[in-house]
Design a protein around this motif. Structure first.
Motif, mmCIF file in Angstrom:
data_model
loop_
_atom_site.group_PDB
_atom_site.id
_atom_site.type_symbol
_atom_site.label_atom_id
_atom_site.label_comp_id
_atom_site.label_asym_id
_atom_site.label_seq_id
_atom_site.Cartn_x
_atom_site.Cartn_y
_atom_site.Cartn_z
ATOM 1 N N ILE A 199 0.839 -1.191 0.000
ATOM 2 C CA ILE A 199 0.000 0.000 0.000
ATOM 3 C C ILE A 199 0.878 1.247 0.000
ATOM 4 C CG2 ILE A 199 -1.751 1.302 1.265
ATOM 5 C CD1 ILE A 199 -2.673 -1.422 2.430
ATOM 6 N N ALA A 200 1.857 1.285 0.882
ATOM 7 C CA ALA A 200 2.756 2.434 1.004
ATOM 8 C C ALA A 200 4.099 1.927 1.518
ATOM 9 C CB ALA A 200 2.170 3.469 1.966
ATOM 10 N N ARG A 201 5.022 2.835 1.672
ATOM 11 C CA ARG A 201 6.371 2.467 2.117
ATOM 12 C C ARG A 201 6.360 1.684 3.419
ATOM 13 N NH1 ARG A 201 9.878 7.501 2.220
ATOM 14 N NH2 ARG A 201 9.201 7.286 0.083
ATOM 15 N N ASP A 202 5.450 2.043 4.323
ATOM 16 C CA ASP A 202 5.407 1.388 5.633
ATOM 17 C C ASP A 202 4.075 0.692 5.900
ATOM 18 O OD1 ASP A 202 3.826 3.617 5.831
ATOM 19 O OD2 ASP A 202 4.569 4.228 7.794
ATOM 20 N N ARG A 203 3.386 0.292 4.818
ATOM 21 C CA ARG A 203 2.069 -0.317 5.012
ATOM 22 C C ARG A 203 1.816 -1.380 3.947
ATOM 23 N NH1 ARG A 203 -2.396 3.705 6.645
ATOM 24 N NH2 ARG A 203 -1.067 3.552 8.466
ATOM 25 N N ILE A 204 1.318 -2.525 4.394
ATOM 26 C CA ILE A 204 0.940 -3.603 3.473
ATOM 27 C C ILE A 204 -0.396 -4.197 3.929
ATOM 28 C CG2 ILE A 204 3.261 -4.268 2.712
ATOM 29 C CD1 ILE A 204 1.751 -6.670 4.966
ATOM 30 N N LEU A 205 -1.023 -4.909 3.001
ATOM 31 C CA LEU A 205 -2.193 -5.704 3.319
ATOM 32 C C LEU A 205 -1.773 -7.154 3.163
ATOM 33 C CD1 LEU A 205 -5.311 -5.690 3.909
ATOM 34 C CD2 LEU A 205 -5.591 -6.055 1.448
ATOM 35 N N ALA A 206 -1.845 -7.912 4.245
ATOM 36 C CA ALA A 206 -1.556 -9.347 4.188
ATOM 37 C C ALA A 206 -2.875 -10.056 3.916
ATOM 38 C CB ALA A 206 -0.954 -9.823 5.507
ATOM 39 N N VAL A 207 -2.878 -10.918 2.899
ATOM 40 C CA VAL A 207 -4.097 -11.604 2.472
ATOM 41 C C VAL A 207 -3.838 -13.105 2.569
ATOM 42 C CG1 VAL A 207 -5.755 -11.919 0.599
ATOM 43 C CG2 VAL A 207 -4.584 -9.714 0.869
ATOM 44 N N GLY A 208 -4.783 -13.824 3.142
ATOM 45 C CA GLY A 208 -4.604 -15.263 3.284
ATOM 46 C C GLY A 208 -5.916 -16.019 3.238
ATOM 47 N N GLU A 209 -5.823 -17.246 2.816
ATOM 48 C CA GLU A 209 -7.004 -18.108 2.797
ATOM 49 C C GLU A 209 -7.287 -18.706 4.170
ATOM 50 O OE1 GLU A 209 -6.967 -20.881 -0.433
ATOM 51 O OE2 GLU A 209 -6.525 -19.296 -1.881
ATOM 52 N N ARG A 210 -6.278 -18.735 5.032
ATOM 53 C CA ARG A 210 -6.441 -19.210 6.399
ATOM 54 C C ARG A 210 -6.028 -18.094 7.351
ATOM 55 N NH1 ARG A 210 -4.002 -22.923 3.539
ATOM 56 N NH2 ARG A 210 -1.951 -22.471 4.358
ATOM 57 N N PRO A 211 -6.524 -18.115 8.579
ATOM 58 C CA PRO A 211 -6.144 -17.084 9.541
ATOM 59 C C PRO A 211 -4.625 -17.039 9.752
ATOM 60 C CG PRO A 211 -7.984 -18.356 10.377
ATOM 61 C CD PRO A 211 -7.499 -19.054 9.145
ATOM 62 N N PHE A 212 -4.120 -15.858 9.967
ATOM 63 C CA PHE A 212 -2.692 -15.678 10.246
ATOM 64 C C PHE A 212 -2.424 -15.988 11.707
ATOM 65 C CE2 PHE A 212 -3.460 -13.096 6.528
ATOM 66 C CZ PHE A 212 -2.364 -13.379 5.732
ATOM 67 N N SER A 213 -1.218 -16.442 11.978
ATOM 68 C CA SER A 213 -0.872 -16.828 13.357
ATOM 69 C C SER A 213 -0.434 -15.630 14.197
ATOM 70 C CB SER A 213 0.241 -17.877 13.334
ATOM 71 O OG SER A 213 1.386 -17.353 12.689
ATOM 72 N N ILE A 214 -0.292 -14.484 13.606
ATOM 73 C CA ILE A 214 0.181 -13.309 14.341
ATOM 74 C C ILE A 214 -1.017 -12.537 14.908
ATOM 75 C CG2 ILE A 214 0.275 -11.725 12.393
ATOM 76 C CD1 ILE A 214 3.167 -11.068 13.565
ATOM 77 N N ALA A 215 -0.885 -12.038 16.116
ATOM 78 C CA ALA A 215 -1.994 -11.378 16.802
ATOM 79 C C ALA A 215 -2.170 -9.939 16.325
ATOM 80 C CB ALA A 215 -1.733 -11.386 18.312
ATOM 81 N N ALA A 216 -3.413 -9.479 16.379
ATOM 82 C CA ALA A 216 -3.703 -8.080 16.078
ATOM 83 C C ALA A 216 -3.198 -7.219 17.226
ATOM 84 C CB ALA A 216 -5.199 -7.890 15.884
ATOM 85 N N GLY A 217 -2.883 -5.966 16.918
ATOM 86 C CA GLY A 217 -2.426 -5.026 17.934
ATOM 87 C C GLY A 217 -1.007 -4.549 17.669
ATOM 88 N N TRP A 218 -0.472 -3.830 18.642
ATOM 89 C CA TRP A 218 0.883 -3.287 18.539
ATOM 90 C C TRP A 218 1.889 -4.360 18.940
ATOM 91 C CZ3 TRP A 218 3.738 0.138 16.349
ATOM 92 C CH2 TRP A 218 5.023 0.381 16.822
ATOM 93 N N HIS A 219 2.983 -4.470 18.156
ATOM 94 C CA HIS A 219 4.044 -5.423 18.454
ATOM 95 C C HIS A 219 5.315 -4.643 18.766
ATOM 96 C CE1 HIS A 219 1.954 -9.138 17.084
ATOM 97 N NE2 HIS A 219 1.196 -8.228 16.518
ATOM 98 N N GLU A 220 5.997 -5.050 19.805
ATOM 99 C CA GLU A 220 7.195 -4.352 20.271
ATOM 100 C C GLU A 220 8.286 -4.261 19.208
ATOM 101 O OE1 GLU A 220 7.727 -2.581 23.058
ATOM 102 O OE2 GLU A 220 5.618 -2.975 23.485
#
Length: 174
Positions: A70-91
């Protein structure tokens, strides 16, 4: 107060709506998992297992899980199955937001795809760009090809999906 909803056509039944006109076929893709990722994208790649910068407009994505730039610091991850990474802020320096319900996905396929793209945007259908974010038919979409050059996907804000469907119905017949 007047009910202005009468002036707008009803949204189609997205589960059954298919358009076959003018050498293109359009349908809605449901059930895709979509994550908006902002921030340190290299750290996201390490945490998610998805490598690369993501595809831009006109580029070809493939696989069960992929990224759209989308932009230099932004992407859309698209998947047919749920991603294993949690929503929210990551350190590690990135944020993940679930946008499954926020973006409607159309898949457009056929030999006349390039002509439809030429009517919808000023983007050269034979060129790629780093960002998939383009103005298409007057609305912001994420545009990229999927699997082969004659199939594209459009991610649009859900509120604009009925408008874009109507535009596709009218423009595919030209």
């Amino acid at each position: 107060m007047r009910n202005l909803a009468d002036k707008w056509p009803a949204a189609p039944d997205w589960t059954a709506a298919v358009l076959n006109k003018g050498g293109v076929s359009v349908r809605t893709l449901g059930g895709l998992n979509q994550l908006l990722v902002s921030g340190h994208l290299a750290a996201w790649s390490k945490g998610s297992g998805l490598a690369g910068e993501g595809v831009g407009a006109g580029a070809v994505a493939s696989g069960d899980n992929y990224m759209v730039r989308i932009a230099r610091d932004r992407i859309l991850a698209v998947g047919e199955r749920p991603f294993s990474i949690a929503a929210g802020w990551h350190e590690a320096g990135f944020a993940v937001s679930i946008v499954d319900a926020g973006l409607h996905v159309f898949e457009v396929e056929g030999p006349s795809l390039a002509g439809l793209v030429a009517r919808g945007t000023t983007l050269d259908p034979d060129q790629t760009s780093r960002s998939a974010s383009v103005l298409f038919a007057g609305v912001n979409v994420l545009f990229y090809r999927f699997g082969n050059p004659n199939r594209a996907r459009l991610h649009v804000d859900r509120g604009f999906a009925p408008y874009l469907w109507e535009w596709l119905e009218q423009s595919a017949a030209l």
